[in-house]
Scaffold this motif. Structure first.
Motif, mmCIF file in Angstrom:
data_model
loop_
_atom_site.group_PDB
_atom_site.id
_atom_site.type_symbol
_atom_site.label_atom_id
_atom_site.label_comp_id
_atom_site.label_asym_id
_atom_site.label_seq_id
_atom_site.Cartn_x
_atom_site.Cartn_y
_atom_site.Cartn_z
ATOM 1 N N MET A 1 0.841 -1.192 0.000
ATOM 2 C CA MET A 1 0.000 0.000 0.000
ATOM 3 C C MET A 1 0.874 1.239 0.000
ATOM 4 N N THR A 2 0.558 2.186 -0.866
ATOM 5 C CA THR A 2 1.302 3.436 -0.918
ATOM 6 C C THR A 2 0.345 4.597 -0.687
ATOM 7 N N LEU A 3 0.921 5.727 -0.290
ATOM 8 C CA LEU A 3 0.144 6.926 -0.053
ATOM 9 C C LEU A 3 0.651 8.031 -0.963
ATOM 10 N N THR A 4 -0.261 8.669 -1.665
ATOM 11 C CA THR A 4 0.082 9.818 -2.493
ATOM 12 C C THR A 4 -0.303 11.076 -1.739
ATOM 13 N N PRO A 5 0.618 12.046 -1.595
ATOM 14 C CA PRO A 5 0.258 13.277 -0.900
ATOM 15 C C PRO A 5 -0.975 13.919 -1.535
ATOM 16 N N VAL A 6 -1.922 14.294 -0.717
ATOM 17 C CA VAL A 6 -3.157 14.908 -1.200
ATOM 18 C C VAL A 6 -3.334 16.241 -0.501
ATOM 19 N N ARG A 7 -3.388 17.310 -1.270
ATOM 20 C CA ARG A 7 -3.633 18.622 -0.678
ATOM 21 C C ARG A 7 -5.068 18.690 -0.185
ATOM 22 N N ALA A 8 -5.264 19.401 0.891
ATOM 23 C CA ALA A 8 -6.597 19.510 1.482
ATOM 24 C C ALA A 8 -7.554 20.182 0.494
ATOM 25 N N ASP A 9 -8.756 19.607 0.374
ATOM 26 C CA ASP A 9 -9.769 20.182 -0.509
ATOM 27 C C ASP A 9 -10.347 21.461 0.073
ATOM 28 N N GLY A 10 -10.636 21.412 1.351
ATOM 29 C CA GLY A 10 -11.236 22.553 2.021
ATOM 30 C C GLY A 10 -11.012 22.422 3.502
ATOM 31 N N PRO A 11 -11.329 23.456 4.276
ATOM 32 C CA PRO A 11 -11.158 23.373 5.730
ATOM 33 C C PRO A 11 -11.920 22.181 6.299
ATOM 34 N N LEU A 12 -11.431 21.681 7.411
ATOM 35 C CA LEU A 12 -12.063 20.532 8.050
ATOM 36 C C LEU A 12 -13.209 20.962 8.948
ATOM 37 N N ALA A 13 -14.171 20.092 9.067
ATOM 38 C CA ALA A 13 -15.258 20.241 10.032
ATOM 39 C C ALA A 13 -15.528 18.864 10.620
ATOM 40 N N VAL A 14 -16.087 18.825 11.811
ATOM 41 C CA VAL A 14 -16.435 17.548 12.418
ATOM 42 C C VAL A 14 -17.537 16.895 11.594
ATOM 43 N N SER A 15 -17.356 15.639 11.273
ATOM 44 C CA SER A 15 -18.342 14.917 10.483
ATOM 45 C C SER A 15 -19.641 14.747 11.273
ATOM 46 N N THR A 16 -20.750 15.064 10.653
ATOM 47 C CA THR A 16 -22.045 14.813 11.297
ATOM 48 C C THR A 16 -22.416 13.342 11.216
ATOM 49 N N ARG A 17 -21.810 12.647 10.283
ATOM 50 C CA ARG A 17 -22.104 11.228 10.085
ATOM 51 C C ARG A 17 -21.330 10.355 11.056
ATOM 52 N N ASN A 18 -20.098 10.740 11.361
ATOM 53 C CA ASN A 18 -19.269 10.007 12.308
ATOM 54 C C ASN A 18 -18.376 11.024 13.022
ATOM 55 N N PRO A 19 -18.836 11.588 14.140
ATOM 56 C CA PRO A 19 -18.133 12.717 14.768
ATOM 57 C C PRO A 19 -16.799 12.372 15.425
ATOM 58 N N ARG A 20 -16.316 11.162 15.238
ATOM 59 C CA ARG A 20 -14.943 10.847 15.662
ATOM 60 C C ARG A 20 -13.915 11.384 14.672
ATOM 61 N N TYR A 21 -14.393 11.808 13.492
ATOM 62 C CA TYR A 21 -13.497 12.196 12.415
ATOM 63 C C TYR A 21 -13.893 13.556 11.857
ATOM 64 N N PHE A 22 -12.910 14.188 11.216
ATOM 65 C CA PHE A 22 -13.185 15.389 10.440
ATOM 66 C C PHE A 22 -13.526 14.997 9.012
ATOM 67 N N THR A 23 -14.100 15.951 8.298
ATOM 68 C CA THR A 23 -14.331 15.780 6.870
ATOM 69 C C THR A 23 -14.128 17.136 6.207
ATOM 70 N N PRO A 24 -13.576 17.193 4.988
ATOM 71 C CA PRO A 24 -13.452 18.477 4.294
ATOM 72 C C PRO A 24 -14.819 19.080 4.015
ATOM 73 N N THR A 25 -14.892 20.402 4.086
ATOM 74 C CA THR A 25 -16.172 21.076 3.875
ATOM 75 C C THR A 25 -16.488 21.289 2.404
ATOM 76 N N SER A 26 -15.485 21.057 1.525
ATOM 77 C CA SER A 26 -15.719 21.237 0.099
ATOM 78 C C SER A 26 -14.736 20.379 -0.676
ATOM 79 N N GLY A 27 -14.937 20.294 -1.987
ATOM 80 C CA GLY A 27 -14.016 19.570 -2.847
ATOM 81 C C GLY A 27 -14.396 18.114 -3.009
ATOM 82 N N PRO A 28 -13.624 17.375 -3.812
ATOM 83 C CA PRO A 28 -13.938 15.976 -4.113
ATOM 84 C C PRO A 28 -13.975 15.070 -2.891
ATOM 85 N N SER A 29 -13.243 15.423 -1.834
ATOM 86 C CA SER A 29 -13.190 14.564 -0.650
ATOM 87 C C SER A 29 -14.240 14.912 0.399
#
Length: 505
Positions: A1-29
């Motif tokens: 398994m390899t990881l490709t650096p990914v620039r952040a799509d947008g600022p993070l916010a706490v996920s409403t679906r799983n609040p243990r994690y953040f999720t970008p507020t915009s962009g493909p991710s």
């Protein structure tokens, strides 16, 4: 398994679906879980750390590009960007100095500060510091790394050796031209503050937010280990080089003021909102309640401290002969009340291994390492300089690689739909989206069978050796009736992870 650096799509916010994690507020991710993990060290923003108590005339420079390469090679995507507020200070318990520059305020004089350089004008913010701050956050973002921007530090104000813990600070009377005279952490981080000091702090906070507000890879952190209204034993005070234990106030309300100041300024200026975090206080009146102020805050993320009952009466997990904190040995499950960035700095300083990283990940945390092995640099060496008193570079390598390994699985799975569960596997360590995906840790490495509760269906099996980092594809496992299914690691010995992905009903 390899990881490709990914620039952040947008600022993070706490996920409403799983609040243990953040999720970008915009962009493909947007909508995908963001899992954070990585190594951090005190001089990743400032220059001026090195062996010996005094330091050289010119501050030692950190090779920040080499630091980012080190992180990227190991699959890390998060750092705490440290604020160290003293221009002259030393590490408690270790023979090295932290004479940190640049600082946020201009050095104009007249007169010289304790480090022999011009005194600070606390009403003038330093362009060099702000430029350094933005350059470092931007460079980290370019290689896919999120940055926890630490606004203040509390630890060195009261827990680094005297007298430089305060006499080495720009707010000490001998170091500035503004008549500001702080004599302890109480004058800087315990409300009510002198209005002049609070105004200087607020101007600094606002300017930092102005400087970084448009960068999507930013998280804020209030302060590192500020005082919490407790005291230490005389023995602990002697270890810090103090004649007796001082009286420190409670920084909680001041930290809440910092949170509100950041949030208010972002709102007033129409900036994107970035998550802000609050970390363990030390010392506190009741150690078992150390995390209560964090959970009660308006912060989106927290870094908890040790709250074990066994340390209720002044004990410490780093004292000789003490057992480890549960946060290190058997982490509690993250319940989603706050995003938990689980930092060894707050419950196991100086420690960190591969099993800690995997256990934390499978309990819904984001593990990060206080990496003392980087004090001597970013390349392997036989041992650290003897005078620093810290483990060598190689000591932390298993933990560093394991953090990257957990991230690889986090980004490969549908993490946003997975929950930490004790009951799914007999080992007690599982992330599960029941009926779809399972990631289970067998921590003992004894080769004994363990069970996973599975519904009917067929599951692709993959094994991962925590120690050797070897991946071994398995066969499809068919489950004909709901219930406990037995598994055993194919590796000779050592902890292992099994990943199950459902391929059919």
């Amino acid at each position: 398994m390899t990881l490709t650096p990914v620039r952040a799509d947008g600022p993070l916010a706490v996920s409403t679906r799983n609040p243990r994690y953040f999720t970008p507020t915009s962009g493909p991710s947007a909508g995908r879980a963001v899992y954070l993990t990585g190594s951090h060290i005190w001089n990743n923003l400032h220059d001026g750390m090195g062996p010996g108590p005094d330091g050289s005339p010119e501050p030692e420079l950190m090779d920040y590009d080499a630091y980012l390469r080190f992180l990227a090679e190991r699959g890390h995507n998060f750092i705490r960007l440290w604020r160290w507020e003293q221009v002259r200070s030393q590490a408690a318990g270790g023979n090295y100095h932290l004479n940190m520059t640049p600082q946020p305020w201009a050095r104009t004089g007249p007169g010289t500060a304790k480090d022999g350089k011009p005194r600070f004008d606390l009403e003038q913010l330093d362009d060099g510091f702000l430029r350094r701050l933005r350059e470092r956050v931007t460079a980290a973002g370019d290689v896919g790394i999120y940055v926890g921007v630490m606004l203040f530090d509390g630890w060195a104000l009261h827990l680094s050796p005297p007298p430089d813990h305060i006499e080495g600070h720009p707010f000490h009377s001998g170091n500035n031209v503004n008549g500001i005279s702080a004599s302890s952490i109480n004058d800087l981080q315990v409300l009510p503050l002198d209005p002049a000091i609070q105004a200087i702090q607020e101007a600094y906070i606002r300017k930092v937010v102005d400087t970084l507000h448009d960068l999507p890879n930013v998280l804020w952190e209030v302060a590192n280990e500020s005082c919490g209204g407790g005291t230490v034993t005389d023995e602990f005070a002697a270890f810090l080089g103090m004649d007796k234990a001082p009286s420190w106030g409670d920084s909680t309300e001041w930290q809440y003021w910092v949170i509100d100041t950041v949030k208010r300024h972002e709102a007033e200026q129409g900036y994107d909102v970035h998550p802000i975090g609050i970390t363990m206080q030390f010392p506190v009146a009741e150690q078992t309640k150390v995390n209560d102020p964090l959970l009660s805050s308006r912060a989106e993320w927290i870094s908890p401290g040790y709250d074990d009952e066994i340390f209720a009466n002044g004990g410490h997990p780093m004292a000789p002969g003490s057992p480890p904190s549960r946060w290190y040995a058997d982490p509690p499950i993250a319940d989603g009340a706050k995003v938990v960035i689980s930092d060894t700095d707050h419950y196991a300083p100086g420690q960190g291994d591969a099993l800690w990283a995997w256990k934390s990940f499978l309990r819904g945390h984001h593990p990060i390492l206080m990496d003392f092995g980087l004090i001597a640099g970013f390349e392997p060496a036989d041992e650290s300089p003897a005078e620093t008193g810290v483990p060598p570079f190689a000591y932390y390598e298993p933990a560093r690689w394991a953090m990257g390994d957990t991230r690889r699985y986090a980004e490969r799975m549908g993490l946003i739909d997975m929950q930490p569960r004790r009951d799914v596997a007999s080992t007690g360590y599982a992330l599960a989206n029941p009926g779809s995906e399972y990631l289970v840790l067998e921590p003992d490495g004894t080769g004994q069978e363990f069970t996973i509760e599975l519904p009917t269906g067929s599951y692709q099996v993959e094994w991962f050796d925590v120690t050797t980092r070897e991946t071994m594809p398995g066969e499809v496992r068919s489950v004909e009736r709901n219930g406990k299914v037995e598994f055993s690691s194919p590796f000779p010995a050592g902890p292992a992870v099994v990943y199950l992905n459902r391929v059919s009903a």
